[in-house]
Design a protein around this motif. Structure first.
Motif, mmCIF file in Angstrom:
data_model
loop_
_atom_site.group_PDB
_atom_site.id
_atom_site.type_symbol
_atom_site.label_atom_id
_atom_site.label_comp_id
_atom_site.label_asym_id
_atom_site.label_seq_id
_atom_site.Cartn_x
_atom_site.Cartn_y
_atom_site.Cartn_z
ATOM 1 N N SER A 62 0.847 -1.189 0.000
ATOM 2 C CA SER A 62 0.000 0.000 0.000
ATOM 3 C C SER A 62 0.883 1.238 0.000
ATOM 4 N N PRO A 63 0.506 2.265 -0.738
ATOM 5 C CA PRO A 63 1.289 3.496 -0.711
ATOM 6 C C PRO A 63 1.032 4.354 0.516
ATOM 7 N N ASP A 64 0.024 3.985 1.330
ATOM 8 C CA ASP A 64 -0.317 4.861 2.451
ATOM 9 C C ASP A 64 -0.567 4.138 3.770
ATOM 10 N N ALA A 65 -1.398 3.093 3.793
ATOM 11 C CA ALA A 65 -1.768 2.486 5.077
ATOM 12 C C ALA A 65 -2.304 1.080 4.878
ATOM 13 N N ALA A 66 -2.105 0.243 5.897
ATOM 14 C CA ALA A 66 -2.701 -1.089 5.907
ATOM 15 C C ALA A 66 -4.138 -0.993 6.407
ATOM 16 N N ARG A 67 -5.077 -1.613 5.691
ATOM 17 C CA ARG A 67 -6.489 -1.594 6.083
ATOM 18 C C ARG A 67 -7.029 -3.026 6.073
ATOM 19 N N GLY A 89 -4.339 -6.564 4.579
ATOM 20 C CA GLY A 89 -4.816 -5.455 3.769
ATOM 21 C C GLY A 89 -4.754 -5.703 2.280
ATOM 22 N N GLY A 90 -4.415 -6.912 1.870
ATOM 23 C CA GLY A 90 -4.383 -7.233 0.449
ATOM 24 C C GLY A 90 -5.792 -7.446 -0.095
ATOM 25 N N ARG A 97 -8.973 -1.183 1.100
ATOM 26 C CA ARG A 97 -7.666 -1.823 1.242
ATOM 27 C C ARG A 97 -6.961 -1.873 -0.119
ATOM 28 N N ASN A 98 -5.668 -1.583 -0.095
ATOM 29 C CA ASN A 98 -4.923 -1.522 -1.344
ATOM 30 C C ASN A 98 -3.513 -2.082 -1.205
ATOM 31 N N ASP A 148 -14.926 -3.667 4.675
ATOM 32 C CA ASP A 148 -15.602 -4.057 3.442
ATOM 33 C C ASP A 148 -16.847 -4.860 3.802
ATOM 34 N N ALA A 149 -18.008 -4.272 3.643
ATOM 35 C CA ALA A 149 -19.255 -4.949 4.013
ATOM 36 C C ALA A 149 -19.461 -6.224 3.213
ATOM 37 N N GLY A 150 -18.905 -6.271 2.016
ATOM 38 C CA GLY A 150 -19.077 -7.452 1.182
ATOM 39 C C GLY A 150 -18.377 -8.691 1.714
#
Length: 360
Positions: A178-183, A260-261, A189-190, A321-323
Motif C-alpha cells: 500500500s502506498p499509504d496504510a494497511a487496512r 490489507g491485500g 484496502r490496497n 468491506d461490508a461485502g
C-alpha cells in the motif's frame, strides 16, 4: 487426542510501537504510530513500520534489540543451555546492504542465527527457521516437538525482521504494498505495509504463566505462491484444533492474518466463514505494527497477549468491506479461554497456532 501442552513462560517485543511490551501497549492506547517512508530510489518510496534507528550499524541494532527482548521474556543464564530457534524471512540482508559488494555473499544460511546466538552468549543448540511469513510459528512448532519429546525443559524462539531496502523493493515490485496504510478487511484496502520487529517467546514444559500452546498446524499449498488458498486456511485451523482436541465452538478469538491485500483478505474471510459458520470475534494487528514477515507469529502473539493483560485493544480506524461479511472486535471478548492465531506466507505456507488460557 490432544498433545501435552507447552507453557508460554515469557514474552518480549520491540516493534514500531515501542522498544518493549509496556511501551507498545502505551503507544497503542494513544492511537498508535504511523509508518515511515523508506526510499528505494529517488522516485520510489514505501511506508514501513520501523523500529527506532538508535546508535550503531545494522548488526549493533540487532544485537541490542535481541538482548532487550530476551531479557523482557525472562531469559536468564541457566536458560542459555536450552535450544534456541531463530526465525526470520530476510535474515541478514540488511547487513549485506551495508558491506562492500565483494563481501556480501561469503557466508551461509546460518549466519543470522549465529549473530543472534552470539548476542545472547548462547550455549545450547541453535536452529534457523526461515519459511517466509510462517517462520516464527514453525519455530514454535519445532520447539514444542522438542519439549514434548523430553529433549529439553525450555526453549527460546526469537523472531526477527530488521529493515532492509531489498525486501521493501521486492514487495513493491510485486505490487503488494500500500502506498499509504494497511487496512485489514478494509473497503479501501490496497495492499500491505511492512514492519520491523524483534520478538522473544520463552517456552517451558513446566507450568508457567497464564497461557499454554495447545495445538498448531502448518499446511503448504503452493497453487498461489504469493497468496492464500481457502482450503489451506481451513485445513490449518482444523489441524490446530484437532491437535488441541477442540472444536470450532471452543474458540473465543481469532487473530487473523488480514494484512490489507485485496485478494488475500477476501480469501481468508471466506475460509473462516466456511469453517466457523457463526464467526467468533476477530482481531487484526497489522494496522498497528505492519506485516513483520518471519517475525510476525512471535510479534503478534506477544502484542496480543500484552493487550489482553493490560486491557488495551487495537481498533480498526478504517471502514470495513461490508461485502466480506466480517467484523473486527471493538474490544476484547469477556471470555478468553482459547485463542486461534493465523498466518499465511509466501510459498503457500499457512500456519495456525492455538493458545489455551489458565481457565480452559
Amino acid at each position: 487426542m490432544s498433545l501435552a501442552p507447552v507453557h508460554l513462560a515469557g514474552t518480549g517485543l520491540a516493534c514500531a510501537l515501542g522498544g518493549d511490551l509496556r511501551a507498545a501497549v502505551a503507544a497503542l492506547r494513544r492511537g498508535g504510530v504511523r509508518p515511515e517512508p523508506v526510499r528505494i530510489s529517488p522516485e520510489v518510496q514505501w511506508p514501513v513500520y520501523r523500529l527506532p534507528a538508535g546508535e550503531g550499524d545494522w548488526r549493533a541494532r540487532l544485537v541490542r534489540t535481541v538482548r532487550a527482548v530476551a531479557a523482557e521474556a525472562g531469559v536468564d543464564d541457566a536458560a542459555r543451555d536450552a535450544p534456541l530457534f531463530v526465525a526470520s524471512s530476510s535474515l541478514d540482508v540488511g547487513e549485506m546492504e551495508q558491506v562492500p559488494p565483494a563481501a556480501r555473499f561469503g557466508g551461509d544460511f546460518d549466519d543470522f542465527a549465529d549473530i543472534v546466538a552470539h548476542a545472547l552468549d548462547w550455549r545450547g543448540p541453535v536452529f534457523t527457521v526461515s519459511t517466509a511469513c510462517t517462520s516464527a510459528f514453525n519455530a514454535v512448532f519445532a520447539a514444542c516437538d522438542l519439549l514434548r519429546a523430553g529433549e529439553a525443559a525450555e526453549a527460546l524462539v526469537i523472531g526477527a525482521e530488521l529493515g532492509n531496502r531489498f525486501t521493501v523493493a521486492g514487495f513493491g515490485a510485486m505490487q503488494l504494498l500500500s502506498p499509504d496504510a494497511a487496512r485489514p478487511f478494509g473497503a479501501a484496502r490496497n495492499g500491505l505495509v511492512l514492519g520491523e520487529a524483534v520478538a522473544a517467546l520463552r517456552l517451558a514444559r513446566a507450568p508457567a504463566g497464564r497461557w499454554r500452546i495447545a495445538g498448531g498446524a502448518n499446511v503448504v499449498d503452493g497453487r498461489n505462491p504469493s497468496g492464500a488458498e481457502a482450503s489451506a486456511v481451513r485445513a490449518m485451523c482444523e489441524g490446530a484444533l484437532a491437535q488441541a482436541g477442540l472444536a470450532t465452538a471452543d474458540v473465543d478469538l481469532v487473530k487473523v492474518q488480514a494484512a490489507g491485500g485485496p485478494a488475500n483478505d477476501a480469501i481468508e474471510a471466506e475460509a473462516l466463514k466456511q469453517l466457523f459458520g457463526t464467526l467468533p470475534p476477530l482481531v487484526s494487528l497489522k494496522a498497528q505494527i505492519g506485516h513483520t514477515l518471519g517475525a510476525s507469529g512471535a510479534a503478534e502473539l506477544a502484542l496480543l497477549l500484552a493487550c489482553i493483560e493490560a486491557g488495551a485493544w487495537p481498533r480498526a480506524e478504517h471502514a470495513l468491506d461490508a461485502g466480506l461479511g466480517v467484523a473486527l472486535a471493538a474490544e476484547a471478548p469477556a471470555r478468553l479461554r482459547h485463542l486461534l492465531l493465523n498466518l499465511v506466507g509466501f510459498g503457500g505456507g499457512h500456519a495456525a497456532l492455538l493458545l489455551a488460557g489458565d481457565h480452559a
